[in-house]
Write a protein that holds these residues in place. Structure first.
Motif, mmCIF file in Angstrom:
data_model
loop_
_atom_site.group_PDB
_atom_site.id
_atom_site.type_symbol
_atom_site.label_atom_id
_atom_site.label_comp_id
_atom_site.label_asym_id
_atom_site.label_seq_id
_atom_site.Cartn_x
_atom_site.Cartn_y
_atom_site.Cartn_z
ATOM 1 N N LEU A 70 44.113 37.428 36.237
ATOM 2 C CA LEU A 70 44.878 36.229 36.604
ATOM 3 C C LEU A 70 46.232 36.553 37.226
ATOM 4 O O LEU A 70 47.232 35.893 36.975
ATOM 5 N N GLY A 71 46.258 37.614 38.040
ATOM 6 C CA GLY A 71 47.478 37.978 38.742
ATOM 7 C C GLY A 71 48.483 38.762 37.924
ATOM 8 O O GLY A 71 49.607 38.963 38.364
ATOM 9 N N GLN A 72 48.097 39.243 36.761
ATOM 10 C CA GLN A 72 48.995 40.046 35.922
ATOM 11 C C GLN A 72 48.718 41.532 36.197
ATOM 12 O O GLN A 72 47.646 42.036 35.895
ATOM 13 N N TRP A 73 49.693 42.209 36.779
ATOM 14 C CA TRP A 73 49.511 43.601 37.172
ATOM 15 C C TRP A 73 49.093 44.491 36.008
ATOM 16 O O TRP A 73 48.199 45.329 36.144
ATOM 17 N N LEU A 74 49.702 44.337 34.848
ATOM 18 C CA LEU A 74 49.385 45.214 33.713
ATOM 19 C C LEU A 74 47.922 45.074 33.286
ATOM 20 O O LEU A 74 47.276 46.063 32.946
ATOM 21 N N LEU A 75 47.398 43.862 33.322
ATOM 22 C CA LEU A 75 45.997 43.651 32.975
ATOM 23 C C LEU A 75 45.088 44.123 34.108
ATOM 24 O O LEU A 75 44.012 44.662 33.870
ATOM 25 N N PHE A 76 45.530 43.954 35.346
ATOM 26 C CA PHE A 76 44.770 44.427 36.506
ATOM 27 C C PHE A 76 44.609 45.945 36.460
ATOM 28 O O PHE A 76 43.525 46.469 36.700
ATOM 29 N N ALA A 77 45.683 46.650 36.170
ATOM 30 C CA ALA A 77 45.706 48.110 36.229
ATOM 31 C C ALA A 77 45.268 48.777 34.926
ATOM 32 O O ALA A 77 45.285 50.003 34.829
ATOM 33 N N LYS A 78 44.868 48.017 33.936
ATOM 34 C CA LYS A 78 44.449 48.581 32.649
ATOM 35 C C LYS A 78 42.998 49.075 32.760
ATOM 36 O O LYS A 78 42.062 48.290 32.886
ATOM 37 N N TYR A 79 42.833 50.384 32.710
ATOM 38 C CA TYR A 79 41.518 51.006 32.873
ATOM 39 C C TYR A 79 40.505 50.476 31.858
ATOM 40 O O TYR A 79 39.347 50.229 32.190
ATOM 41 N N GLU A 80 40.937 50.278 30.637
ATOM 42 C CA GLU A 80 40.039 49.817 29.567
ATOM 43 C C GLU A 80 39.516 48.409 29.831
ATOM 44 O O GLU A 80 38.576 47.964 29.173
ATOM 45 N N ASN A 81 40.118 47.697 30.771
ATOM 46 C CA ASN A 81 39.700 46.333 31.098
ATOM 47 C C ASN A 81 38.718 46.312 32.272
ATOM 48 O O ASN A 81 38.517 45.293 32.894
ATOM 49 N N THR A 82 38.104 47.459 32.584
ATOM 50 C CA THR A 82 37.156 47.512 33.691
ATOM 51 C C THR A 82 35.770 47.900 33.202
ATOM 52 O O THR A 82 35.615 48.476 32.118
ATOM 53 N N GLN A 83 34.777 47.563 34.009
ATOM 54 C CA GLN A 83 33.393 47.884 33.688
ATOM 55 C C GLN A 83 32.611 48.080 34.977
ATOM 56 O O GLN A 83 32.951 47.510 36.010
ATOM 57 N N SER A 84 31.575 48.904 34.916
ATOM 58 C CA SER A 84 30.680 49.097 36.050
ATOM 59 C C SER A 84 29.599 48.035 36.003
ATOM 60 O O SER A 84 29.038 47.756 34.942
ATOM 61 N N LEU A 85 29.316 47.450 37.163
ATOM 62 C CA LEU A 85 28.264 46.440 37.264
ATOM 63 C C LEU A 85 27.411 46.707 38.497
ATOM 64 O O LEU A 85 27.910 47.174 39.520
ATOM 65 N N CYS A 86 26.123 46.380 38.395
ATOM 66 C CA CYS A 86 25.250 46.435 39.561
ATOM 67 C C CYS A 86 25.574 45.221 40.441
ATOM 68 O O CYS A 86 26.289 44.304 40.022
ATOM 69 N N ALA A 87 25.044 45.221 41.649
ATOM 70 C CA ALA A 87 25.326 44.126 42.583
ATOM 71 C C ALA A 87 24.864 42.788 42.020
ATOM 72 O O ALA A 87 25.553 41.775 42.148
ATOM 73 N N ARG A 88 23.705 42.766 41.358
ATOM 74 C CA ARG A 88 23.171 41.500 40.819
ATOM 75 C C ARG A 88 24.117 40.900 39.780
ATOM 76 O O ARG A 88 24.450 39.723 39.847
ATOM 77 N N HIS A 89 24.565 41.706 38.826
ATOM 78 C CA HIS A 89 25.445 41.184 37.785
ATOM 79 C C HIS A 89 26.843 40.887 38.329
ATOM 80 O O HIS A 89 27.470 39.907 37.938
ATOM 81 N N TYR A 90 27.324 41.719 39.233
ATOM 82 C CA TYR A 90 28.646 41.479 39.822
ATOM 83 C C TYR A 90 28.657 40.153 40.571
ATOM 84 O O TYR A 90 29.555 39.332 40.377
ATOM 85 N N ASN A 91 27.656 39.931 41.406
ATOM 86 C CA ASN A 91 27.600 38.704 42.185
ATOM 87 C C ASN A 91 27.361 37.469 41.325
ATOM 88 O O ASN A 91 27.941 36.419 41.565
ATOM 89 N N SER A 92 26.535 37.587 40.291
ATOM 90 C CA SER A 92 26.297 36.422 39.427
ATOM 91 C C SER A 92 27.540 36.093 38.612
ATOM 92 O O SER A 92 27.834 34.934 38.362
ATOM 93 N N LYS A 93 28.307 37.105 38.227
ATOM 94 C CA LYS A 93 29.547 36.856 37.492
ATOM 95 C C LYS A 93 30.553 36.158 38.387
ATOM 96 O O LYS A 93 31.239 35.228 37.969
ATOM 97 N N LYS A 94 30.677 36.591 39.632
ATOM 98 C CA LYS A 94 31.645 35.992 40.557
ATOM 99 C C LYS A 94 31.242 34.567 40.929
ATOM 100 O O LYS A 94 32.095 33.725 41.159
ATOM 101 N N ARG A 95 29.941 34.284 40.988
ATOM 102 C CA ARG A 95 29.490 32.929 41.299
ATOM 103 C C ARG A 95 29.850 31.950 40.195
ATOM 104 O O ARG A 95 30.031 30.771 40.436
ATOM 105 N N ASN A 96 29.957 32.437 38.966
ATOM 106 C CA ASN A 96 30.257 31.568 37.827
ATOM 107 C C ASN A 96 31.752 31.329 37.653
ATOM 108 O O ASN A 96 32.169 30.727 36.679
ATOM 109 N N TRP A 97 32.560 31.851 38.559
ATOM 110 C CA TRP A 97 34.007 31.654 38.465
ATOM 111 C C TRP A 97 34.349 30.212 38.488
ATOM 112 O O TRP A 97 34.061 29.369 39.160
#
Length: 97
Positions: A70-97
């Motif tokens: 949500l535009g917070q740099w510290l949360l954006f740059a926090k490595y532990e807040n990331t995950q690998s996703l395949c194209a199917r899951h990445y796109n379905s997650k973004k569609r549900n925004w």
């Protein structure tokens, strides 16, 4: 009567895309910090996290935030807040925004 207040699904999608595209933090995804996070996450977690939970082994080519930053740099740059996703899951997650 209402004039011009109903939007079609395509209009709503365009509006959502336009709004997301105008966010000032969009350029962060081109930063050396994000590129390093993405490279490290894909090396450490090469398979899609959601597919792994489903018992399947699918390469995750996208890196996404677990908790939206949500535009917070510290949360954006926090490595532990990331995950690998395949194209199917990445796109379905973004569609549900």
């Amino acid at each position: 009567p209402s004039y011009g207040t109903s939007l079609t699904a395509a209009d709503e999608q365009r509006q959502r895309t336009k709004t997301r595209g105008e966010q000032p933090w969009r350029f962060w995804y081109k930063s050396p910090t994000w590129k390093a996070i993405k490279r490290h996450r894909l090396a450490q977690e090469p398979n899609c996290r959601y597919c792994a939970q489903e018992g399947r082994m699918v390469i995750g080519g996208n890196v996404d935030h677990v908790e939206p930053h949500l535009g917070q740099w510290l949360l954006f740059a926090k490595y532990e807040n990331t995950q690998s996703l395949c194209a199917r899951h990445y796109n379905s997650k973004k569609r549900n925004w």
